[in-house]
Scaffold this motif. Structure first.
Motif, mmCIF file in Angstrom:
data_model
loop_
_atom_site.group_PDB
_atom_site.id
_atom_site.type_symbol
_atom_site.label_atom_id
_atom_site.label_comp_id
_atom_site.label_asym_id
_atom_site.label_seq_id
_atom_site.Cartn_x
_atom_site.Cartn_y
_atom_site.Cartn_z
ATOM 1 N N LYS A 11 0.835 -1.197 0.000
ATOM 2 C CA LYS A 11 0.000 0.000 0.000
ATOM 3 C C LYS A 11 0.873 1.252 0.000
ATOM 4 C CE LYS A 11 -3.391 2.890 0.565
ATOM 5 N NZ LYS A 11 -4.177 3.323 -0.570
ATOM 6 N N GLN A 12 1.883 1.248 0.841
ATOM 7 C CA GLN A 12 2.772 2.408 0.910
ATOM 8 C C GLN A 12 3.493 2.627 -0.417
ATOM 9 O OE1 GLN A 12 2.951 4.642 3.287
ATOM 10 N NE2 GLN A 12 4.484 5.795 2.183
ATOM 11 N N LEU A 13 4.000 1.547 -0.991
ATOM 12 C CA LEU A 13 4.721 1.674 -2.258
ATOM 13 C C LEU A 13 3.797 2.037 -3.417
ATOM 14 C CD1 LEU A 13 7.194 -1.319 -1.958
ATOM 15 C CD2 LEU A 13 7.732 1.110 -1.803
ATOM 16 N N ALA A 14 2.588 1.460 -3.426
ATOM 17 C CA ALA A 14 1.663 1.715 -4.532
ATOM 18 C C ALA A 14 1.144 3.148 -4.525
ATOM 19 C CB ALA A 14 0.489 0.742 -4.475
ATOM 20 N N SER A 15 1.083 3.754 -3.349
ATOM 21 C CA SER A 15 0.501 5.102 -3.282
ATOM 22 C C SER A 15 1.541 6.206 -3.114
ATOM 23 C CB SER A 15 -0.501 5.166 -2.134
ATOM 24 O OG SER A 15 0.141 4.907 -0.913
ATOM 25 N N SER A 16 2.844 5.850 -3.117
ATOM 26 C CA SER A 16 3.820 6.875 -2.798
ATOM 27 C C SER A 16 4.724 7.293 -3.951
ATOM 28 C CB SER A 16 4.700 6.398 -1.637
ATOM 29 O OG SER A 16 5.473 5.296 -2.035
ATOM 30 N N TYR A 17 4.612 6.694 -5.111
ATOM 31 C CA TYR A 17 5.494 7.082 -6.199
ATOM 32 C C TYR A 17 4.716 7.201 -7.500
ATOM 33 C CZ TYR A 17 5.490 2.067 -7.177
ATOM 34 O OH TYR A 17 5.115 0.796 -7.432
ATOM 35 N N ASN A 18 5.337 7.843 -8.484
ATOM 36 C CA ASN A 18 4.766 7.912 -9.821
ATOM 37 C C ASN A 18 4.817 6.510 -10.406
ATOM 38 O OD1 ASN A 18 3.860 8.630 -12.291
ATOM 39 N ND2 ASN A 18 5.600 9.920 -12.833
ATOM 40 N N HIS A 19 3.736 6.039 -10.955
ATOM 41 C CA HIS A 19 3.612 4.628 -11.294
ATOM 42 C C HIS A 19 4.175 4.253 -12.653
ATOM 43 C CE1 HIS A 19 1.394 4.152 -7.665
ATOM 44 N NE2 HIS A 19 0.659 5.188 -7.995
ATOM 45 N N PHE A 20 4.723 5.185 -13.364
ATOM 46 C CA PHE A 20 5.362 4.883 -14.640
ATOM 47 C C PHE A 20 6.725 5.551 -14.676
ATOM 48 C CE2 PHE A 20 0.871 4.432 -15.597
ATOM 49 C CZ PHE A 20 0.861 3.232 -16.294
ATOM 50 N N LEU A 21 7.698 4.869 -15.267
ATOM 51 C CA LEU A 21 8.991 5.503 -15.482
ATOM 52 C C LEU A 21 8.814 6.652 -16.466
ATOM 53 C CD1 LEU A 21 11.404 2.458 -15.808
ATOM 54 C CD2 LEU A 21 11.213 4.029 -13.905
ATOM 55 N N PRO A 22 9.602 7.697 -16.348
ATOM 56 C CA PRO A 22 9.448 8.824 -17.276
ATOM 57 C C PRO A 22 9.738 8.405 -18.715
ATOM 58 C CG PRO A 22 11.353 9.113 -15.852
ATOM 59 C CD PRO A 22 10.632 7.892 -15.371
ATOM 60 N N LYS A 23 9.059 9.059 -19.646
ATOM 61 C CA LYS A 23 9.231 8.724 -21.057
ATOM 62 C C LYS A 23 10.639 9.016 -21.545
ATOM 63 C CE LYS A 23 4.421 9.071 -22.200
ATOM 64 N NZ LYS A 23 3.399 9.459 -23.091
ATOM 65 N N GLU A 24 11.363 9.888 -20.830
ATOM 66 C CA GLU A 24 12.740 10.177 -21.220
ATOM 67 C C GLU A 24 13.630 8.948 -21.076
ATOM 68 O OE1 GLU A 24 11.374 12.226 -18.574
ATOM 69 O OE2 GLU A 24 10.480 13.467 -20.123
ATOM 70 N N ALA A 25 13.201 7.982 -20.257
ATOM 71 C CA ALA A 25 14.001 6.774 -20.063
ATOM 72 C C ALA A 25 13.999 5.909 -21.317
ATOM 73 C CB ALA A 25 13.466 5.979 -18.874
ATOM 74 N N GLY A 26 13.097 6.190 -22.249
ATOM 75 C CA GLY A 26 13.073 5.460 -23.502
ATOM 76 C C GLY A 26 12.155 4.252 -23.485
#
Length: 109
Positions: A11-26
């Motif tokens: 629960k903590q991990l699922a609600s605490s970060y952006n759920h997709f890597l940035p598109k700049e990562a390719g």
């Protein structure tokens, strides 16, 4: 204890970060899927370690058996991913209630 702590950590991990890597990562990777994969790898390594230490015993890997169990494994992975998605959008008590109600419906038939 382990099950409860795993739900709280997820629960903590699922609600605490952006759920997709940035598109700049390719590459676009859903981090919830990555979390489930990491947890599965840790579980598999733990079971293999327990086998090496003679805590558990099970037969060697066979492709025929794996092919028979593949549909069930896919359904199990879908259940894990849906559980992560539900933790992302609902509170822990609500997810627990849904899990318990689902068990009752399955038992009743």
């Amino acid at each position: 204890f382990c099950s409860c702590s795993m739900v709280l950590v997820n629960k903590q991990l699922a609600s605490s970060y952006n759920h997709f890597l940035p598109k700049e990562a390719g590459i676009v990777i859903n981090l919830n899927i990555l979390l489930v994969v990491c947890q599965a790898l840790v579980a598999a390594i733990s079971v293999e370690l327990c086998k090496l230490l003679k805590f558990v015993d099970y037969p060697k890997f066979e492709y025929r058996t794996a092919k028979l169990w593949a549909p069930l494994n896919l359904l199990f992975c879908a259940m894990l991913l849906s559980g992560m998605a539900s933790l992302q959008h609902n509170s822990v008590p609500m997810v627990t209630v849904f899990k318990n109600i689902a068990n009752i419906f399955i038992t009743v038939g």
